[in-house]
Each structure stands twice: as C-alpha cells, then as structure tokens.
Write an enzyme that holds these catalytic residues in place. Sequence first.
Site, PDB file in Angstrom:
ATOM      1  N   ASP A 106      46.420  11.929 -20.057  1.00  0.00           N
ATOM      2  CA  ASP A 106      45.409  10.874 -20.140  1.00  0.00           C
ATOM      3  C   ASP A 106      46.033   9.525 -19.778  1.00  0.00           C
ATOM      4  O   ASP A 106      47.251   9.351 -19.857  1.00  0.00           O
ATOM      5  CB  ASP A 106      44.847  10.789 -21.565  1.00  0.00           C
ATOM      6  CG  ASP A 106      44.102  12.060 -21.953  1.00  0.00           C
ATOM      7  OD1 ASP A 106      43.658  12.784 -21.054  1.00  0.00           O
ATOM      8  OD2 ASP A 106      43.992  12.312 -23.167  1.00  0.00           O
TER       9      ASP A 106
HETATM   10  N1  URA Z   1      46.266  16.275 -24.848  1.00  0.00           N
HETATM   11  C1  URA Z   1      45.516  15.139 -24.827  1.00  0.00           C
HETATM   12  O1  URA Z   1      44.600  14.978 -25.598  1.00  0.00           O
HETATM   13  N2  URA Z   1      45.850  14.207 -23.936  1.00  0.00           N
HETATM   14  C2  URA Z   1      46.883  14.319 -23.054  1.00  0.00           C
HETATM   15  O2  URA Z   1      47.133  13.400 -22.268  1.00  0.00           O
HETATM   16  C3  URA Z   1      47.639  15.500 -23.097  1.00  0.00           C
HETATM   17  C4  URA Z   1      47.311  16.467 -23.997  1.00  0.00           C
END
Ligand code: URA
Length: 231
Positions: A106
């Site tokens: 993310d």
């Molecule tokens: N899980 C999440 O919620 N976000 C990420 O960036 C990676 C794994």
Amino acid sequence: MQPRRLDQILANYGYCSRSEAKVWVRKGRVTVGDVVAKGAEKKAPPETVLVDGQPIECLEGILVLMNKPAGYVCSHDTDEGPTIYDLLPAQWLRRNPPVTTVGRLDKDTTGVLLITDSGDLVHRWTSPKHKVTKIYEVNVNADIPTGTAELFAAGTLMLESEDKPCAPAHLEILSPREARLELTEGRHHQVKRMFARQGCEVTRLHRSRFGEFAVGELQPGQWKLLALPSP
Ligand code: URA
C-alpha cells in the site's frame, strides 16, 4: 553476448522504439565500438553498442530489492501520486519486457519490495501455491484483543467479502499495540483487513522480510540490483 539487431537491442533495453532507433542510426548517434553504425538492422553484440558515445546498459534481466518509502504507490498509474517507478531509471519502464513489482504494498506501507522484468519470478513469488513467507511489523490504534494470535494461527479467520479463510499466520505480540505478523499469503490489504476484523486499525505497516530478502542497510527509497536466481 550474441549479436542482435541494433534496433532490437535499443528497443529491448528501453532506449527508444525500433523506429526511433532507425532515426538515431541515420543521424550517426549509434556506434559499434568506434565505428558509426550503418543501419539499424545490422547486428552487433549488445556490449559493443554506444549511443552518443556512451556504452549502453545491457542488463539481461532485472531484479531489484527496494526499501519502499511511505507515500509511493506500486502502480504505473501516476494519477495516484508518486510511484515507486519514479525511483528507478526511467528506461527500465520502456524495456521489453518492462519492470514490475512482485506483488504490491500500500501507499503508506514501507519495507521490502522486489521489482523485476521476469514474469516467471513474479509468478513464483506471488503464487499462493509457493507460500513465500512475508513478515510485517505492525502498529495499531487499540490494544490487540486477547486471543488474536490464536485466531490468526487457527486458519479460520474470514475476511470481509471473501469465502475462504486466511491461511494460518503467526502473530507475535510485542506490546499491547505492536506486533510482528508472518504470512504465507498476499491478499489485497491483508494485514489491515485481518486487524480490522479484531477492531484494530493499522497505523504503521513495515514489511521487514519477503522470503529470503530483507532491507538490510537500505534506507527508505534506496534500492540495489540483485543477481537473478537460477530458474
Ligand atoms: N497488507 C496490507 O494491508 N497492506 C500492505 O501493504 C501489505 C500487506
């Protein structure tokens, strides 16, 4: 390296399109050793080719380990803000095949991110079948409820709008609002959704390990080229 057509070399390594290569050759910008190239269709070993007097970068395959900084998206879509590709040489995106991330983090997540031009590696490292271990350092906005580690380990946790429970995951609680989570899957926003199920919002997420890879000395935004593993 095996001799290849000049237009093919320049296009595959992301310097220009094949038609632009013809123009570059015509303008005398391309040399093979110290001899000006006569035609874009002429063949030469890639490591002997220069553009404007500079040897070209002829990487046969790319595997990059990046310490992803917060605020960058793992997308080619620039509408979503700065992308992790902004941190890499621009020509790598024009390579054939282009570079892409191995899975995604993310925008606000930091840590280990692999980038490659190998579709096989992307498949090998993202397919659930291969169960690559990912370790996340997690901070949340509320105390982690009692029983969370047992629930995550049980392999029964259902995420919203999914019909298959999460695979067993190892949760180590470090303090009431801080934990280390080890996953073998990579579902969309998985860590945030797992903690949301327990009434906790993730306030910091850092991936400290992806399979055998860790960020080590790399500062956020820094990256290094790695040797491609054998098939
Ligand atoms: N899980 C999440 O919620 N976000 C990420 O960036 C990676 C794994």
